[in-house]
Design a protein around this motif. Structure first.
Motif, PDB file in Angstrom:
ATOM      1  N   ASP A 190       0.757  -1.298   0.094  1.00 46.36           N
ATOM      2  CA  ASP A 190       0.061  -0.219   0.057  1.00 46.36           C
ATOM      3  C   ASP A 190       0.909   1.236  -0.177  1.00 46.36           C
ATOM      4  O   ASP A 190       0.528   2.373  -0.805  1.00 46.36           O
ATOM      5  CB  ASP A 190      -0.883   0.073   1.414  1.00 46.36           C
ATOM      6  N   ARG A 191       2.105   1.214   0.907  1.00 46.52           N
ATOM      7  CA  ARG A 191       2.740   2.455   1.093  1.00 46.52           C
ATOM      8  C   ARG A 191       3.496   2.762  -0.320  1.00 46.52           C
ATOM      9  O   ARG A 191       3.441   3.692  -0.942  1.00 46.52           O
ATOM     10  CB  ARG A 191       3.823   2.063   1.923  1.00 46.52           C
ATOM     11  N   THR A 193       2.472   1.647  -3.376  1.00 41.98           N
ATOM     12  CA  THR A 193       1.576   2.069  -4.431  1.00 41.98           C
ATOM     13  C   THR A 193       1.218   3.521  -4.291  1.00 41.98           C
ATOM     14  O   THR A 193       1.183   4.256  -5.141  1.00 41.98           O
ATOM     15  CB  THR A 193       0.396   1.334  -4.168  1.00 41.98           C
ATOM     16  N   LYS A 194       1.008   4.051  -3.123  1.00 44.43           N
ATOM     17  CA  LYS A 194       0.747   5.627  -2.676  1.00 44.43           C
ATOM     18  C   LYS A 194       1.803   6.488  -3.238  1.00 44.43           C
ATOM     19  O   LYS A 194       1.695   7.399  -3.573  1.00 44.43           O
ATOM     20  CB  LYS A 194       0.420   5.688  -1.413  1.00 44.43           C
ATOM     21  N   GLY A 208      -4.098  -3.054  -1.756  1.00 43.61           N
ATOM     22  CA  GLY A 208      -3.863  -1.932  -2.170  1.00 43.61           C
ATOM     23  C   GLY A 208      -3.193  -1.619  -3.588  1.00 43.61           C
ATOM     24  O   GLY A 208      -2.963  -0.416  -3.892  1.00 43.61           O
ATOM     25  N   ASP A 210      -2.120  -1.539  -7.423  1.00 42.38           N
ATOM     26  CA  ASP A 210      -2.925  -1.134  -8.675  1.00 42.38           C
ATOM     27  C   ASP A 210      -3.521  -2.173  -9.397  1.00 42.38           C
ATOM     28  O   ASP A 210      -4.370  -1.886 -10.168  1.00 42.38           O
ATOM     29  CB  ASP A 210      -2.076  -0.139  -9.560  1.00 42.38           C
TER      30      ASP A 210
END
Ligand code: KIV
Length: 263
Positions: A190-191, A193-194, A208, A210
């Motif tokens: 998630d981290r 990806t963001k 999380g 893509d």
């Protein structure tokens, strides 16, 4: 419309999840493509699922190209990517350029994937990208390093999680168009990806990311073994066994072929 590298970036911006599957041969590739898979990867996992090796290490560049040619004949719409196999790109940027160039010249692939995020490889990737070759990165559990890492989850402690995060940023700066994240904690997936503007494709890296990728043999229930994060959507091993047993019985009972088909 054929899927392009640019399309994947747009989908990330739009929050449209990307569906990726592996393929090793023509018939399955044709089905995956017609069913709407976005990206088809000729992964070096074919060493295990199609060639029966214990790890991905033995498969050669010639074998990868042989399979990629067959897969490519079945793909009209999906973006087609091919893994560079172990020791076909680690020796020097020139070796990597030659291997990636062969894949693009000899198959219908639009890009390649390489495993790892160490400094020399990041420099090699920058050279491939500079030469116009779309590159997908691969971090976390990298099966070509199985004898160092095992098949254990990666990035579980803060130090290795930070290392993988930094490597993801370095790969993005080197110009990869996407990065595959394998077997890492969902929070790390998630981290990353963001933090990145390029798409992340997860396998055992949480929801999380893509996009998601599975080895098609796992999805179809054809693998000898599958990791806990894979999902079997159908049990083809059981269906094929049943069909083959049925055929053997029919042949032995002389109910196949039917009499009416005899001249
Ligand atoms: O080789 C492969 O199949 C892979 C998987 C992680 C998708 O790289």
């Amino acid at each position: 419309m054929a899927v392009t590298v640019a399309q994947l970036q747009t989908w990330k911006k739009e929050g449209r999840a990307i569906a990726v599957l592996t393929a090793t041969e023509y018939a399955i590739a044709k089905i995956l493509d017609a069913a709407g898979v976005d990206v088809i990867l000729v992964g070096d996992s074919l060493a295990m699922v199609a060639l029966g090796h214990k790890t991905t290490l033995p498969v050669t560049l010639d074998e990868m190209i042989h399979h990629a040619k067959a897969v490519g004949r079945g793909v009209d719409r999906a973006l087609l990517l091919v893994d560079l196999p172990f020791l076909s790109y680690q020796c020097s940027p020139e070796q990597a350029l030659h291997a990636a160039g062969r894949v693009l010249k000899e198959t219908n692939a639009q890009g390649i994937k390489v495993e790892g995020g160490y400094r020399d490889l990041v420099n090699t990737i920058a050279k491939l990208v500079h030469a116009g070759i779309p590159v997908m990165g691969h971090l976390g559990l990298t099966p070509q390093s199985v004898h160092q890492l095992g098949y254990r989850p990666q990035g579980k402690d803060p130090k290795t999680a930070e290392q993988i995060f930094q490597q993801a940023q370095a790969l993005a700066e080197a110009g990869v168009f996407a990065v595959l994240l394998e077997n890492i904690p969902a929070a790390l997936g998630d981290r990353i990806t963001k933090a990145l503007t390029i798409p992340t494709i997860g396998i055992g890296a949480g929801s999380g990311c893509d996009g998601q990728v599975l080895v098609t043999h796992d999805l179809l229930g054809l693998s000898d073994w599958q990791p806990p994060f894979a999902r079997k959507y159908v049990d083809l091993r059981a269906s094929i066994s049943k069909a083959v047993e049925h055929y053997c019985t029919d042949v032995r009972d002389r109910t196949f072929p039917p009499n009416s088909h005899h001249p």
